[in-house]
Design a protein around this motif. Structure first.
Motif, PDB file in Angstrom:
ATOM      1  N   GLU A  29       0.828  -1.206   0.000  1.00 26.36           N
ATOM      2  CA  GLU A  29       0.000   0.000   0.000  1.00 26.36           C
ATOM      3  C   GLU A  29       0.861   1.255   0.000  1.00 26.36           C
ATOM      4  OE1 GLU A  29      -3.073   0.473  -0.477  1.00 26.36           O
ATOM      5  OE2 GLU A  29      -3.836  -1.577  -0.366  1.00 26.36           O
ATOM      6  N   GLU A  30       2.022   1.195   0.631  1.00 28.21           N
ATOM      7  CA  GLU A  30       2.925   2.347   0.609  1.00 28.21           C
ATOM      8  C   GLU A  30       3.406   2.615  -0.804  1.00 28.21           C
ATOM      9  OE1 GLU A  30       6.270   4.402  -0.142  1.00 28.21           O
ATOM     10  OE2 GLU A  30       6.653   2.252   0.080  1.00 28.21           O
ATOM     11  N   VAL A  31       3.918   1.604  -1.491  1.00 23.09           N
ATOM     12  CA  VAL A  31       4.484   1.843  -2.822  1.00 23.09           C
ATOM     13  C   VAL A  31       3.394   2.175  -3.841  1.00 23.09           C
ATOM     14  CG1 VAL A  31       4.498  -0.530  -3.736  1.00 23.09           C
ATOM     15  CG2 VAL A  31       6.313   1.081  -4.391  1.00 23.09           C
ATOM     16  N   TYR A  32       2.174   1.670  -3.627  1.00 27.72           N
ATOM     17  CA  TYR A  32       1.086   1.947  -4.568  1.00 27.72           C
ATOM     18  C   TYR A  32       0.498   3.351  -4.399  1.00 27.72           C
ATOM     19  CZ  TYR A  32       0.969  -3.097  -5.611  1.00 27.72           C
ATOM     20  OH  TYR A  32       1.280  -4.381  -5.994  1.00 27.72           O
ATOM     21  N   ALA A  33       0.747   4.015  -3.288  1.00 25.95           N
ATOM     22  CA  ALA A  33       0.276   5.391  -3.118  1.00 25.95           C
ATOM     23  C   ALA A  33       0.932   6.270  -4.179  1.00 25.95           C
ATOM     24  CB  ALA A  33       0.620   5.901  -1.721  1.00 25.95           C
ATOM     25  N   SER A  34       0.124   6.985  -4.961  1.00 22.48           N
ATOM     26  CA  SER A  34       0.666   7.713  -6.112  1.00 22.48           C
ATOM     27  C   SER A  34      -0.145   8.992  -6.381  1.00 22.48           C
ATOM     28  CB  SER A  34       0.601   6.833  -7.363  1.00 22.48           C
ATOM     29  OG  SER A  34       1.259   5.605  -7.172  1.00 22.48           O
ATOM     30  N   PRO A  35       0.581  10.037  -6.832  1.00 20.51           N
ATOM     31  CA  PRO A  35       2.025  10.168  -7.000  1.00 20.51           C
ATOM     32  C   PRO A  35       2.698  10.668  -5.714  1.00 20.51           C
ATOM     33  CG  PRO A  35       0.916  12.059  -7.970  1.00 20.51           C
ATOM     34  CD  PRO A  35      -0.160  11.174  -7.418  1.00 20.51           C
ATOM     35  N   LYS A  36       3.856  10.083  -5.411  1.00 22.39           N
ATOM     36  CA  LYS A  36       4.631  10.479  -4.239  1.00 22.39           C
ATOM     37  C   LYS A  36       5.923  11.136  -4.718  1.00 22.39           C
ATOM     38  CE  LYS A  36       5.187   6.443  -2.293  1.00 22.39           C
ATOM     39  NZ  LYS A  36       4.668   5.509  -3.339  1.00 22.39           N
ATOM     40  N   PRO A  37       6.071  12.433  -4.564  1.00 17.42           N
ATOM     41  CA  PRO A  37       7.237  13.130  -5.101  1.00 17.42           C
ATOM     42  C   PRO A  37       8.568  12.527  -4.652  1.00 17.42           C
ATOM     43  CG  PRO A  37       5.595  14.705  -4.417  1.00 17.42           C
ATOM     44  CD  PRO A  37       5.111  13.359  -3.959  1.00 17.42           C
ATOM     45  N   GLY A  38       9.384  12.155  -5.642  1.00 15.59           N
ATOM     46  CA  GLY A  38      10.717  11.630  -5.377  1.00 15.59           C
ATOM     47  C   GLY A  38      10.766  10.175  -4.985  1.00 15.59           C
ATOM     48  N   LEU A  39       9.604   9.552  -4.803  1.00 14.26           N
ATOM     49  CA  LEU A  39       9.544   8.171  -4.326  1.00 14.26           C
ATOM     50  C   LEU A  39       9.011   7.239  -5.408  1.00 14.26           C
ATOM     51  CD1 LEU A  39       8.055   9.083  -0.856  1.00 14.26           C
ATOM     52  CD2 LEU A  39      10.323   8.055  -1.210  1.00 14.26           C
ATOM     53  N   VAL A  40       9.344   5.968  -5.298  1.00 12.59           N
ATOM     54  CA  VAL A  40       8.835   4.969  -6.238  1.00 12.59           C
ATOM     55  C   VAL A  40       7.338   4.805  -6.043  1.00 12.59           C
ATOM     56  CG1 VAL A  40       8.927   2.545  -6.912  1.00 12.59           C
ATOM     57  CG2 VAL A  40      11.041   3.735  -6.287  1.00 12.59           C
ATOM     58  N   ASP A  41       6.591   4.862  -7.153  1.00 14.20           N
ATOM     59  CA  ASP A  41       5.150   4.647  -7.092  1.00 14.20           C
ATOM     60  C   ASP A  41       4.661   4.177  -8.456  1.00 14.20           C
ATOM     61  OD1 ASP A  41       4.923   6.945  -8.725  1.00 14.20           O
ATOM     62  OD2 ASP A  41       4.650   8.260  -7.000  1.00 14.20           O
ATOM     63  N   LEU A  42       3.373   4.182  -8.656  1.00 15.29           N
ATOM     64  CA  LEU A  42       2.794   3.711  -9.911  1.00 15.29           C
ATOM     65  C   LEU A  42       2.989   4.688 -11.058  1.00 15.29           C
ATOM     66  CD1 LEU A  42      -0.559   2.288  -8.468  1.00 15.29           C
ATOM     67  CD2 LEU A  42       1.441   0.964  -9.208  1.00 15.29           C
ATOM     68  N   CYS A  43       3.419   5.915 -10.745  1.00 12.96           N
ATOM     69  CA  CYS A  43       3.605   6.940 -11.771  1.00 12.96           C
ATOM     70  C   CYS A  43       5.048   7.045 -12.254  1.00 12.96           C
ATOM     71  CB  CYS A  43       3.164   8.304 -11.241  1.00 12.96           C
ATOM     72  SG  CYS A  43       1.429   8.393 -10.763  1.00 12.96           S
ATOM     73  N   SER A  44       6.003   6.839 -11.359  1.00 16.54           N
ATOM     74  CA  SER A  44       7.412   6.988 -11.725  1.00 16.54           C
ATOM     75  C   SER A  44       8.288   6.233 -10.729  1.00 16.54           C
ATOM     76  CB  SER A  44       7.816   8.464 -11.750  1.00 16.54           C
ATOM     77  OG  SER A  44       8.060   8.950 -10.437  1.00 16.54           O
ATOM     78  N   ASN A  45       9.575   6.176 -11.034  1.00 16.15           N
ATOM     79  CA  ASN A  45      10.551   5.586 -10.112  1.00 16.15           C
ATOM     80  C   ASN A  45      11.102   6.623  -9.141  1.00 16.15           C
ATOM     81  OD1 ASN A  45      10.152   3.290 -11.610  1.00 16.15           O
ATOM     82  ND2 ASN A  45      12.124   3.386 -12.668  1.00 16.15           N
ATOM     83  N   GLY A  46      10.589   7.844  -9.210  1.00 18.98           N
ATOM     84  CA  GLY A  46      11.074   8.891  -8.324  1.00 18.98           C
ATOM     85  C   GLY A  46      12.561   9.149  -8.547  1.00 18.98           C
ATOM     86  N   ALA A  47      13.244   9.514  -7.483  1.00 20.45           N
ATOM     87  CA  ALA A  47      14.678   9.812  -7.558  1.00 20.45           C
ATOM     88  C   ALA A  47      15.503   8.548  -7.366  1.00 20.45           C
ATOM     89  CB  ALA A  47      15.031  10.859  -6.507  1.00 20.45           C
ATOM     90  N   HIS A  48      15.049   7.455  -7.972  1.00 19.71           N
ATOM     91  CA  HIS A  48      15.706   6.154  -7.823  1.00 19.71           C
ATOM     92  C   HIS A  48      15.897   5.529  -9.198  1.00 19.71           C
ATOM     93  CE1 HIS A  48      15.095   6.077  -3.436  1.00 19.71           C
ATOM     94  NE2 HIS A  48      13.966   6.721  -3.716  1.00 19.71           N
ATOM     95  N   LYS A  49      17.122   5.205  -9.534  1.00 19.21           N
ATOM     96  CA  LYS A  49      17.422   4.603 -10.831  1.00 19.21           C
ATOM     97  C   LYS A  49      17.510   3.085 -10.769  1.00 19.21           C
ATOM     98  CE  LYS A  49      19.896   8.587 -12.764  1.00 19.21           C
ATOM     99  NZ  LYS A  49      19.553   9.536 -11.696  1.00 19.21           N
ATOM    100  N   ASP A  50      17.548   2.526  -9.564  1.00 21.80           N
ATOM    101  CA  ASP A  50      17.794   1.088  -9.425  1.00 21.80           C
ATOM    102  C   ASP A  50      16.577   0.298  -8.959  1.00 21.80           C
ATOM    103  OD1 ASP A  50      17.743   2.210  -6.919  1.00 21.80           O
ATOM    104  OD2 ASP A  50      19.495   1.127  -6.145  1.00 21.80           O
ATOM    105  N   MET A  51      15.405   0.931  -8.912  1.00 23.80           N
ATOM    106  CA  MET A  51      14.221   0.213  -8.420  1.00 23.80           C
ATOM    107  C   MET A  51      12.960   0.788  -9.027  1.00 23.80           C
ATOM    108  SD  MET A  51      14.087   1.728  -4.496  1.00 23.80           S
ATOM    109  CE  MET A  51      15.841   1.540  -4.156  1.00 23.80           C
ATOM    110  N   ASP A  52      11.927  -0.057  -9.075  1.00 23.22           N
ATOM    111  CA  ASP A  52      10.606   0.367  -9.520  1.00 23.22           C
ATOM    112  C   ASP A  52       9.561  -0.404  -8.718  1.00 23.22           C
ATOM    113  OD1 ASP A  52      10.583  -2.208 -10.613  1.00 23.22           O
ATOM    114  OD2 ASP A  52      10.925  -1.501 -12.658  1.00 23.22           O
ATOM    115  N   VAL A  53       8.301  -0.276  -9.081  1.00 21.68           N
ATOM    116  CA  VAL A  53       7.246  -0.926  -8.310  1.00 21.68           C
ATOM    117  C   VAL A  53       7.441  -2.438  -8.263  1.00 21.68           C
ATOM    118  CG1 VAL A  53       4.772  -1.462  -8.283  1.00 21.68           C
ATOM    119  CG2 VAL A  53       5.518   0.889  -8.614  1.00 21.68           C
ATOM    120  N   SER A  54       7.826  -3.033  -9.378  1.00 21.65           N
ATOM    121  CA  SER A  54       7.998  -4.489  -9.392  1.00 21.65           C
ATOM    122  C   SER A  54       9.116  -4.927  -8.450  1.00 21.65           C
ATOM    123  CB  SER A  54       8.288  -4.985 -10.815  1.00 21.65           C
ATOM    124  OG  SER A  54       9.530  -4.505 -11.293  1.00 21.65           O
ATOM    125  N   THR A  55      10.146  -4.096  -8.273  1.00 21.51           N
ATOM    126  CA  THR A  55      11.207  -4.398  -7.312  1.00 21.51           C
ATOM    127  C   THR A  55      10.634  -4.455  -5.903  1.00 21.51           C
ATOM    128  OG1 THR A  55      12.608  -2.985  -8.702  1.00 21.51           O
ATOM    129  CG2 THR A  55      13.579  -3.831  -6.682  1.00 21.51           C
TER     130      THR A  55
END
Length: 296
Positions: A29-55
């Motif tokens: 539920e945390e990662v699915y909350a969207s959009p979260k600025p700078g954080l991984v969510d259903l809209c983007s990977n935020g400020a993270h190049k090494d992870m996404d929702v599937s991670t």
């Protein structure tokens, strides 16, 4: 929440599995909350190049059984809080290995292994001792489990490896350990009342989560922001979050496009409120304990 006066082994296993499931759901539920600025969510990977929702999903799947095992430690050893903490820390090391195996070495949930492990075990101990769970019982048990040990560790700390430990050395902030030592005061006094109010009013669940996150971002000294930048940038993020809330927050009609633009700004500045995201998951977990009395 009320439980029968005697708990069979079968029921203990059921309770532990239910707690593991609730912790697992909180991570998702945390990662699915969207959009979260700078954080991984259903809209983007935020400020993270090494992870996404599937991670995050793979990580949560790998961690689910460990949360159940930690809950069982609390149920089995409810009379010995310090033993519970010692045992779940060993399980936590195994959980970290499982997380890294599932994510090809990416740290998605190390902080939440710590937080959820403690809280799953503390809820389990309340069940084992009192056959009931209240926020008062939960925090009393959590403090009995961790406070003395963590205070000693902070006082004796020499080798700084995690973001929280490095921030302690540089700026005197205590990160995840500080939250546990305080009895999750940030959650109890800041985020949980906001989430429960949103649920009580029947607000859209995604917006409840976003509102809760921004309340945390406006007031918590996020260790991830400090580690990536410094306390000055942290203060800037807190101000942005406070201004967003004053203007209506996540419940205003145009909140989503505002947050999408904020996400672009945070990505450009490499800002990620990962500490607050962890506390959002903790808040979701505790709200589940309090809001869903039939989940057992």
């Amino acid at each position: 929440m009320q439980f029968c006066s005697a708990i069979s082994q079968e029921r203990k296993t059921e309770h532990a599995a239910a707690l593991g499931g609730l912790a697992y759901r909180a991570l998702l539920e945390e990662v699915y909350a969207s959009p979260k600025p700078g954080l991984v969510d259903l809209c983007s990977n935020g400020a993270h190049k090494d992870m996404d929702v599937s991670t995050f999903e793979r990580s949560a799947d790998a961690l689910k059984p460990y949360f159940a095992l930690m809950a069982m430690e609390g149920i089995k050893n409810s009379a010995n809080p310090e033993l519970i903490f010692a045992n779940i820390r060993k399980l936590g090391l195994d959980a970290e290995k499982a997380m890294y195996g599932a994510t090809a070495g990416v740290n998605t949930h190390k902080g939440l292994i710590f937080h959820m492990g403690i809280l799953c075990a503390a809820v389990g101990a309340c069940i084992g001792n009192y056959k009931t769970v209240t926020i008062e019982c939960l925090m009393e048990m959590e403090q009995a489990m961790v406070r003395e040990t963590l205070l000693k560790e902070v006082g004796e700390m020499r080798d700084f490896t995690s973001n929280g430990e490095k921030n302690l050395q540089r700026y005197g902030t205590m990160g995840a350990r500080g939250e546990a030592i305080s009895g999750y005061l940030s959650v109890r006094s800041i985020s949980l009342p906001v989430m429960l109010e949103g649920l009580k009013k029947g607000r859209d669940w995604n917006r409840v989560k976003l509102e809760t996150l921004f309340v945390l971002m406006s007031r918590v000294d996020d260790s991830n922001i400090i580690a990536r930048h410094d306390p000055k940038v942290l203060k800037e993020v807190q101000t942005v979050a406070e201004e967003f809330l004053k203007a209506g927050g996540a419940y205003r009609n145009d909140a989503i496009p505002i947050l999408e633009q904020m996400d672009k700004d945070f990505i450009r500045k490499n800002i990620s409120a990962g500490g607050c995201a962890d506390l959002l998951a903790v808040t979701i977990f505790l709200a589940g304990i309090m809001w869903e009395p039939a989940w057992f």
